[in-house]
Motif scaffolding. Sequence first.
Motif, PDB file in Angstrom:
ATOM      1  N   LEU B 251       0.842  -1.206   0.000  1.00 38.31           N
ATOM      2  CA  LEU B 251       0.000   0.000   0.000  1.00 38.31           C
ATOM      3  C   LEU B 251       0.868   1.244   0.000  1.00 38.31           C
ATOM      4  O   LEU B 251       0.624   2.186  -0.742  1.00 38.31           O
ATOM      5  CB  LEU B 251      -0.926   0.009   1.229  1.00 38.31           C
ATOM      6  CG  LEU B 251      -2.152  -0.904   1.186  1.00 38.31           C
ATOM      7  CD1 LEU B 251      -2.904  -0.830   2.503  1.00 38.31           C
ATOM      8  CD2 LEU B 251      -3.079  -0.523   0.032  1.00 38.31           C
ATOM      9  N   ALA B 255       0.921   3.934  -2.958  1.00 38.05           N
ATOM     10  CA  ALA B 255       0.441   5.295  -2.687  1.00 38.05           C
ATOM     11  C   ALA B 255       1.491   6.317  -3.082  1.00 38.05           C
ATOM     12  O   ALA B 255       1.166   7.411  -3.532  1.00 38.05           O
ATOM     13  CB  ALA B 255       0.084   5.439  -1.213  1.00 38.05           C
ATOM     14  N   ARG B 288      -3.201   1.974  -7.362  1.00 40.73           N
ATOM     15  CA  ARG B 288      -2.732   3.236  -6.784  1.00 40.73           C
ATOM     16  C   ARG B 288      -3.897   3.982  -6.114  1.00 40.73           C
ATOM     17  O   ARG B 288      -3.778   4.451  -4.972  1.00 40.73           O
ATOM     18  CB  ARG B 288      -2.106   4.116  -7.873  1.00 40.73           C
ATOM     19  CG  ARG B 288      -1.774   5.494  -7.384  1.00 40.73           C
ATOM     20  CD  ARG B 288      -0.444   6.024  -7.868  1.00 40.73           C
ATOM     21  NE  ARG B 288       0.038   7.057  -6.948  1.00 40.73           N
ATOM     22  CZ  ARG B 288      -0.084   8.356  -7.179  1.00 40.73           C
ATOM     23  NH1 ARG B 288      -0.628   8.783  -8.294  1.00 40.73           N
ATOM     24  NH2 ARG B 288       0.356   9.234  -6.288  1.00 40.73           N
ATOM     25  N   ALA B 291      -4.735   2.390  -2.935  1.00 41.10           N
ATOM     26  CA  ALA B 291      -3.729   2.652  -1.895  1.00 41.10           C
ATOM     27  C   ALA B 291      -3.880   4.062  -1.324  1.00 41.10           C
ATOM     28  O   ALA B 291      -3.765   4.274  -0.110  1.00 41.10           O
ATOM     29  CB  ALA B 291      -2.327   2.455  -2.467  1.00 41.10           C
TER      30      ALA B 291
END
Lengths: 380, 340
Positions: B251, B255, B288, B291
């Motif tokens: 994650l 991110a 993405r 995340a």
Amino acid sequence: MSAESGPARLDVDAIIDDPRTRIVVCCGAGGVGKTTTSAALGLRAAERGRHAVVITVDPARRLAQSLGLESLDGTPRPVPLPEGARGTMHAMMLDMKRTFDEVIEEHADPERARQILDNPFYKTLSTGFSGTQEYMAMEKLGQLRRSGDWDLIVVDTPPSRSALDFLDAPKRLGRFLDGKLITFLSAPAGKGAFRMLGSGFGLVASVIGKLVGARFLDDLRSFVSAFDTVFGGFQQRAEQTYRLLQEPGTAFVVVAAPDTDALREASYFTDRLAADSMPLAGLVVNRVHPLPDGGRLSAQEAERAAEALSDGEDHALAAAALRLHAERVRLRARERRLCGKALSAHPGLPVAEVAALAEDVHDIDGLRSIGTALAGPVRA
Amino acid sequence: MSEAEFGRGTRARLHIVTGKGGTGKTTAATALALALAAEGGRVLLVEVEGRQGIAGLLGRPPLPPEERELIALPGGGRVCVLAADAEAALLEYLAMFYGMGRAGRALTRLGVVDFATTVAPGLRDVLLTGKATEAARRRAGDRRGTGGASAAFHYDAVVMDAPPTGRIGPFLNVNSEVAGLARVGPVRSHADKVMDVIRSERTLVHFVTLLEEMPVQECKDGIAEIEGLGLHAGSVFVNMVRPPLLGEDDLATAADGGFDGAALVPGLAAAGLADVPGLAAALSGEVRSHALRAGLERRTREDLAAVGRPVVDLPYVEGGVAWPALERLADALKRQGTVR
């Protein structure tokens, strides 16, 4: 909503670029992103050359901050726009009580105005939420329009089904203040209209007195008789604003999110606007989850592939990504089904979709990207 | 509120559920009513905004403004639903206390109801909150709640699907609204009695939120407002909670944008999928945003924890909430000890 079979696209730029558009009213259920939509529309219009003012009822500080302001109040404040903006933008929050006070002061002589402003009924009426807020939002809209300081006014309505109650304001005020109740309350007991209403009403009067005390009736009587003098102007203004809203220079935008409740409310608003012959520009559906352009994989295909990978440890990330994709595909299918169902009752209604953002809007750039999405194509 | 009037013990009897618009107040309130009835009790679920949201959720036609038993649970529990309406409440109130059936209808013709909603919103609120508090105080075999304190309560608990956070303070603080208008008389003493119940420790105001900044901010502001009024905040219900599909490390990488989809290529190829590079790019975008969203949820959850109220999760339901999902949500509330 594919290009072939989907609804017409709401052309936001055509609306805000047209100098004949003077008012945009955003309405919809609570929590669908109405305030953000209003601010994004105002910003986009300003950057494209309009002199826009956005009036909101939402006291959220975040909106003020995302506009680069400390907070919003009852005075239009200039929003610092980045270089390159061709127009200007102001933002303000509805100050319900102050707006109401101003109306009273404008329509009554100072002595009457003071009587009204001091009356406990007026105090409840001017700060209570139900109805007054909607009505005062329209009063403010009328004021801003008459001032001529802006060529585009964007209105964010209160987050409730009663958001369109202002459409009833002229009728409702009329029914209330011209109504039997007032005649009854303003007439001395046992006389005139009171007697005409038939027997049993003497009982009512005494019961009202018993229920809430005699002082209540006194307060109400003095409120009604003082308010009566400003009422004519009041109702006239409400009617003016009502007609202003029906003109082609107004565009109503119904805002929704892709869930059952919000779309049901959107449907209700759409019907309501049609019933009052208000110019409805279209529907904005916020927080949709369009699928990425590449790699069209169905939910079943993605689940099957994730299943195939879940035996080994090596491809855990790919398996998770596939499961996530399957979830997104099902979510999108549901969104399209719900929107399709809502639109089936309103064929031809133009739609703009705004994709859900991964994070909240914090600044002008964030608002601008919402504006871009509003004006952009409807996606898969 | 004396023990004799509102019962002994510490368990809450009136649950008021609020939250920012769109967070799922009606769903949470309904799940809570089911959870409270699960042990075999009788629970009343009250709606006050005239939206018919409970009927919609339960897949029923619009409900009348009277208490209706709608759900019978296997363990003997019962959930009754009331779509409260200010006009009906006013007429009922007049009939109950003054025997004013006919005169009450005359009041409607005179525009008293218009009056109540237009000029005195406080009166409207006291009528609606009054319906919920009267039900919470009602004893067996008694409609007025004035019967013997030894009789059992008619309802084991009452749950109100209340107005949104932006309106909850004035809505519950009926006394200050009414006090300015009716200084004496039965309406005033009715308002006082309503306020006693609302202020009681056995009345809790719960807040529904999503793990997003604005609903969490409204939740925090709402709790501060409620406590400032001397009322008791209950739990925070976090709605639509999804388990993260990725581990913490993945994650964080995703991110930060340090994840371009190349890591997915071997796996997608192993699964025998077509157009692996295109698919990897598309999926990495979804990973993405997932995340980023997970990061936002983590931050807002920390923010909520600082409020110091119990935080209870309601799981995300794919495909929208309907009957079987409501039972799952009620189970989640029971598991987390919400109804103890």
